[in-house]
Scaffold this motif. Sequence first.
Motif, PDB file in Angstrom:
ATOM      1  N   UNK A 138     -18.106  -3.264  -3.264  1.00 23.25           N
ATOM      2  CA  UNK A 138     -18.688  -2.826  -4.526  1.00 23.25           C
ATOM      3  C   UNK A 138     -18.583  -3.964  -5.525  1.00 23.25           C
ATOM      4  N   UNK A 139     -19.125  -3.755  -6.698  1.00 25.66           N
ATOM      5  CA  UNK A 139     -19.094  -4.790  -7.736  1.00 25.66           C
ATOM      6  C   UNK A 139     -17.684  -5.215  -8.111  1.00 25.66           C
ATOM      7  N   UNK A 140     -16.725  -4.267  -8.005  1.00 27.91           N
ATOM      8  CA  UNK A 140     -15.347  -4.617  -8.380  1.00 27.91           C
ATOM      9  C   UNK A 140     -14.560  -5.226  -7.219  1.00 27.91           C
TER      10      UNK A 140
END
Length: 128
Positions: A8-10
């Motif tokens: 994911x983006x994180x």
Amino acid sequence: MAPQMSRTDDGSPTPLPAELDRALRRATDQTVSALTSLRKAVLQHVVTERERGATLPQIQLDLREIIARAQRDGDGHHNGDGHHNGDGHHNGDGHHDGDGSRDGAHGENETLAAQVIKWTDGFYKRSD
């Protein structure tokens, strides 16, 4: 190198789709249950055979024969007299024909057989 799970983006791994997550949980639960049941059955067999006077090598030989029979029986459909029903898995000379997909299962069966023998050794000695 094996492909990595997407992130994911994180930077955390992408969660599994719900259907895959449920299937993995179910398979894991079934595997643990089957191994627990197998371990209990091996313990009971060892205790019973030891009480009858069997030695550890005799019990292990007996279990190896049981495992080999179960593996043969699980390899295809039988008609009750030990012969296959023409399902294409055996060529009549005792050798397996196919695409090699059985090789992985055979290795897993060998691993399981080795674990059963280890359990047998421990259960037999524990009964001293």
